[in-house]
Design a protein around this motif. Structure first.
Motif, PDB file in Angstrom:
ATOM      1  N   THR A  88       5.382 -10.669   2.983  1.00 30.00           N
ATOM      2  CA  THR A  88       6.282 -10.630   1.828  1.00 30.00           C
ATOM      3  C   THR A  88       7.683 -10.130   2.202  1.00 30.00           C
ATOM      4  O   THR A  88       8.570 -10.132   1.362  1.00 30.00           O
ATOM      5  CB  THR A  88       5.708  -9.710   0.733  1.00 30.00           C
ATOM      6  N   ALA A 124       1.846   2.939   0.052  1.00 25.98           N
ATOM      7  CA  ALA A 124       1.610   3.136   1.491  1.00 25.98           C
ATOM      8  C   ALA A 124       2.442   4.279   2.072  1.00 25.98           C
ATOM      9  O   ALA A 124       1.991   4.960   2.995  1.00 25.98           O
ATOM     10  CB  ALA A 124       1.925   1.846   2.240  1.00 25.98           C
ATOM     11  N   ASN A 149       0.874  -2.513  11.326  1.00 26.81           N
ATOM     12  CA  ASN A 149       1.626  -2.637  10.070  1.00 26.81           C
ATOM     13  C   ASN A 149       2.443  -1.356   9.867  1.00 26.81           C
ATOM     14  O   ASN A 149       2.292  -0.393  10.636  1.00 26.81           O
ATOM     15  CB  ASN A 149       0.711  -2.921   8.862  1.00 26.81           C
ATOM     16  N   THR A 174       8.056   4.697  -4.739  1.00 27.17           N
ATOM     17  CA  THR A 174       7.907   3.917  -3.521  1.00 27.17           C
ATOM     18  C   THR A 174       6.554   3.225  -3.549  1.00 27.17           C
ATOM     19  O   THR A 174       5.705   3.523  -4.405  1.00 27.17           O
ATOM     20  CB  THR A 174       8.036   4.815  -2.271  1.00 27.17           C
ATOM     21  N   ALA A 197      10.727   0.038   5.565  1.00 24.25           N
ATOM     22  CA  ALA A 197       9.963  -1.203   5.339  1.00 24.25           C
ATOM     23  C   ALA A 197      10.824  -2.309   4.721  1.00 24.25           C
ATOM     24  O   ALA A 197      10.600  -3.484   4.976  1.00 24.25           O
ATOM     25  CB  ALA A 197       8.752  -0.913   4.452  1.00 24.25           C
ATOM     26  N   HIS A 246       5.355  -7.440   7.059  1.00 20.16           N
ATOM     27  CA  HIS A 246       4.378  -8.090   6.183  1.00 20.16           C
ATOM     28  C   HIS A 246       4.935  -9.440   5.707  1.00 20.16           C
ATOM     29  O   HIS A 246       6.154  -9.614   5.622  1.00 20.16           O
ATOM     30  CB  HIS A 246       4.107  -7.164   4.988  1.00 20.16           C
ATOM     31  N   GLY A 305       2.410  -6.715  10.126  1.00 17.81           N
ATOM     32  CA  GLY A 305       2.958  -6.009  11.287  1.00 17.81           C
ATOM     33  C   GLY A 305       3.995  -4.978  10.909  1.00 17.81           C
ATOM     34  O   GLY A 305       4.411  -4.885   9.740  1.00 17.81           O
TER      35      GLY A 305
END
Ligand code: T4K
Length: 400
Positions: free
Chosen positions: A201, A103, A74, A100, A175, A199, A209
């Protein structure tokens, strides 16, 4: 249309029968998935950099026009592995926005690094280069981590100049930014490396991933070695193993999602255009459409709500929509500088990020993606217009 007495918040029928989440949640047909995946049952090779994972890397390199794509479990792990591959020193300080997803910052913590929270630009929602420059003078910083928020590229040129002036690496949390471009070039080619999320979403969906891209072949080899003993091209000494493997099931889903990416961008584009057309005339609503059109993947429909003009707070609007089964999200609340463990570890940032703090009270993301039809977009907009037009009564009735 509803009137204020029969809003779902008061227990009446919601506008939508089932929930509309913010995630993209696009998936291929079962038949297409089967056609890519079927021989896996015969091969019995489920992970450890199998042929589908290798194929996905090759196609990503082609699509992004980048020398190396390294798929990982991920994006969070991808960011931590990047810190290790870049050789950032233990307890080193990294400039990062607080506006943000958790993560971004937690990946630094997992890699043994310290965040130096930087405020953002009110317009782009990304790192403000002037504020980065000021922090570089105040702290002994070992890297800068930018986030291309909402798929809108950071001011890469200025950030790179600042990083070069200090001889430190710049890298990016991308991301949100697959299929986005900066000055015509695909995101994935900038800084030392960039990290994408796949992901469920996200617009590129491998169920879970991520992928690290870089044009630096040596860095790529360190990343492959850190990821796992499988998929290495040669052995390189690394400080620790990362166990960031990407399974064949993820790769099968990812390959199909990549095939569909341009079509998904077009679908999202139409929904965003309709949202913007219908919402931009409503007092107190500002639609974020930061990058020029050809640079976007259109996956994030983001608004800023001005409470005074709209007549209700962002949080009140979110509650009203949620009751109607429109699951809008307040990304990102609170800013990471106000979240544990950072608020106690680094209290010096509590009042240092005024733009971040203001945006945290205003920003709302609306559903788009697979579960949301054009008709649903129209109905959501009509509902928001109705709420604004009746904001005084609604406030008195439901939020007094
Ligand atoms: N950097 C940035 C800037 C990020 O935004 C993210 C992740 C990362 C790094 C880290 O990437 P990964 O390590 O995850 O690859 C979601 C996502 O889980 C997360 O990937 C994403 N950003 C973040 C912005 O949003 P949550 O916990 O707020 O939302 P979640 O997972 O509850 O999903 C949103 C809605 O979608 C829910 O209403 C339920 C629905 N949903 C979700 C999934 C996963 C479904 O209907 N089906 C599903 O399979 O984090």
């Amino acid at each position: 249309m509803k009137d204020i007495a029969n809003l779902a918040l008061a227990g009446h029928e919601p506008l939508f029968d089932s929930i509309l989440p913010v995630g993209q949640l696009y998936s291929p047909s079962k038949e297409r998935f089967h056609s890519v995946f079927h021989d896996l049952f015969d091969r019995r090779y489920y992970t450890n950099h199998g042929k589908l994972a290798q194929e996905l890397e090759r196609r990503l390199e082609e699509r992004l026009d980048v020398r190396n794509a390294v798929v990982v479990t991920n994006a969070t792990l991808g960011l931590s592995l990047s810190c290790k591959a870049l050789g950032l020193p233990p307890q080193g300080k990294v400039i990062v926005p607080a506006f943000t997803f958790a993560a971004t910052v937690q990946a630094l913590t997992w890699a043994g690094l310290e965040p130096v929270f930087c405020d953002i630009s009110n317009k782009s929602h990304n790192l403000d280069p002037q504020k980065v420059a000021a922090l570089l003078e105040q702290h002994d910083v070992c890297a800068i981590l930018g986030v291309h928020l909402w798929g809108n590229p950071c001011d890469i040129e200025q950030l790179q100049t600042l990083a070069d002036s200090k001889g430190i690496p710049l890298f990016f949390d991308a991301a949100h930014a697959i299929a986005c471009r900066y000055h015509g070039k695909p995101i994935g080619n900038f800084g030392a490396c960039e990290v994408f999320s796949f992901h469920a979403t996200k617009i590129m969906n491998a169920t879970e991933g991520g992928c690290i891209t870089t044009n630096d072949d040596e860095l790529a080899e360190r990343l492959r070695n850190l990821r796992s003993s499988y998929g290495r091209r040669k052995n390189v000494k690394t400080p620790i193993d990362g166990y960031g493997r990407f399974s064949e099931a993820q790769a099968a889903f990812g390959l199909l999602s990549l095939e569909d990416l341009s079509r998904r961008c077009d679908e999202n584009c139409q929904k965003m255009a309709l949202y913007h057309k219908k919402l931009s005339c409503i007092p107190g609503i500002h639609c974020i459409s930061p990058a020029p059109e050809e640079n976007m993947n259109y996956q994030y429909v983001v608004l800023e709500i001005d409470e005074k003009e709209f007549g209700l707070s962002r949080d009140a609007l979110q509650k009203l929509l949620e009751a109607e089964n429109v699951i809008a999200r307040r990304y990102f609340v609170p800013g990471m500088h106000h979240c544990p463990p950072y608020e106690t570890l680094f209290p010096e940032f509590a009042t240092a990020l005024p733009v971040t703090d203001a945006l945290c009270t205003k920003v709302l993301q609306l559903p788009s993606g697979a579960p949301v039809s054009m008709d649903a977009v129209s109905r959501i907009c009509e509902c928001i217009a109705f709420v604004q037009a009746n904001s005084a009564d609604i406030k008195r009735t439901y939020f007094a």
